[in-house]
Design an enzyme around this catalytic site. Structure first.
Site, PDB file in Angstrom:
ATOM      1  N   ASP A 184       2.424   6.057   1.272  1.00 47.66           N
ATOM      2  CA  ASP A 184       1.494   5.958   2.399  1.00 47.66           C
ATOM      3  C   ASP A 184       2.263   6.303   3.672  1.00 47.66           C
ATOM      4  O   ASP A 184       2.808   7.378   3.792  1.00 47.66           O
ATOM      5  CB  ASP A 184       0.873   4.553   2.449  1.00 47.66           C
ATOM      6  CG  ASP A 184      -0.290   4.452   3.431  1.00 47.66           C
ATOM      7  OD1 ASP A 184      -0.958   5.461   3.686  1.00 47.66           O
ATOM      8  OD2 ASP A 184      -0.522   3.347   3.945  1.00 47.66           O
ATOM      9  N   ARG A 194       0.933  11.354  13.339  1.00 47.60           N
ATOM     10  CA  ARG A 194       1.313   9.956  13.593  1.00 47.60           C
ATOM     11  C   ARG A 194       2.807   9.773  13.879  1.00 47.60           C
ATOM     12  O   ARG A 194       3.515   9.092  13.154  1.00 47.60           O
ATOM     13  CB  ARG A 194       0.902   9.046  12.439  1.00 47.60           C
ATOM     14  CG  ARG A 194      -0.573   8.981  12.207  1.00 47.60           C
ATOM     15  CD  ARG A 194      -0.912   7.960  11.141  1.00 47.60           C
ATOM     16  NE  ARG A 194      -2.354   7.914  10.921  1.00 47.60           N
ATOM     17  CZ  ARG A 194      -2.935   7.133  10.048  1.00 47.60           C
ATOM     18  NH1 ARG A 194      -2.220   6.326   9.304  1.00 47.60           N
ATOM     19  NH2 ARG A 194      -4.237   7.144   9.921  1.00 47.60           N
ATOM     20  N   ASP A 216       4.656   1.104   9.238  1.00 51.51           N
ATOM     21  CA  ASP A 216       3.443   0.524   9.798  1.00 51.51           C
ATOM     22  C   ASP A 216       3.814  -0.762  10.526  1.00 51.51           C
ATOM     23  O   ASP A 216       4.499  -1.620   9.955  1.00 51.51           O
ATOM     24  CB  ASP A 216       2.414   0.189   8.709  1.00 51.51           C
ATOM     25  CG  ASP A 216       1.642   1.410   8.225  1.00 51.51           C
ATOM     26  OD1 ASP A 216       1.994   2.544   8.605  1.00 51.51           O
ATOM     27  OD2 ASP A 216       0.680   1.214   7.459  1.00 51.51           O
ATOM     28  N   ASP A 256       0.807  -1.216   0.000  1.00 49.32           N
ATOM     29  CA  ASP A 256       0.000   0.000   0.000  1.00 49.32           C
ATOM     30  C   ASP A 256       0.844   1.272   0.000  1.00 49.32           C
ATOM     31  O   ASP A 256       0.339   2.345   0.204  1.00 49.32           O
ATOM     32  CB  ASP A 256      -0.967  -0.008   1.177  1.00 49.32           C
ATOM     33  CG  ASP A 256      -0.267  -0.024   2.519  1.00 49.32           C
ATOM     34  OD1 ASP A 256       0.967  -0.069   2.555  1.00 49.32           O
ATOM     35  OD2 ASP A 256      -0.969   0.019   3.545  1.00 49.32           O
TER      36      ASP A 256
END
Length: 155
Positions: A38, A94, A42, A14
């Protein structure tokens, strides 16, 4: 790569710079990451015992996501350390964003941000310790915390 050095298929990428899925005992160290499609990192799908240290992240929107989604309960066992970072300039949110689990965020330098620096949802435990936040000169910034405290039942 899975157990026994066996190659395992994963879902379609992604656009994350680094993506951990169901990983344990991983150390991500000394990287400069920016302008990914993105997220920059993650850590999801039950990953735990992850140390992310000594990195420089800049020029990005959604920097680091810890925890897959609100309904993925296996992330309640997640443990991640985010330490000795330089965040910025030119990032929005984030650093990290934590869903479920536990994150120790320590000794990091935050050089401005647009939306928020450290965030969480789904009742995570986040220990923010010895971080330096340098707010941008434009816009208003605030520190918001939420601590749930239980009171003993007197019955």
């Amino acid at each position: 790569m899975g157990p026994g050095a066996k190659l395992m298929p994963i879902s379609q990428m992604d656009g994350d710079a680094i993506r951990l899925l169901g990983s344990t005992k991983v150390w991500i160290d000394h990287n400069t990451l920016y302008r990914s499609e993105d997220g920059l990192i993650d850590v999801t799908l039950g990953s735990t015992n992850i140390t992310i240290s000594n990195n420089w992240f800049r020029d990005h929107d959604k920097v680091m996501l810890l925890g897959h989604d609100d309904d993925y309960n296996d992330d309640k066992n997640m443990k991640v350390i985010v330490v000795y970072y330089r965040f910025g300039p030119n990032f929005n949110q984030r650093m990290p964003r934590v869903r479920h689990g536990y994150a120790h965020v320590a000794n990091n330098l935050y050089l401005g941000w647009e939306i928020y620096a450290i965030g969480g949802s789904m009742n995570p435990s986040v220990k923010s310790q010895s971080n330096l936040f340098v707010a941008p000169k434009i816009g208003s910034k605030e520190i918001a915390t939420s601590e749930e405290q239980s009171t003993p039942n007197k019955d």
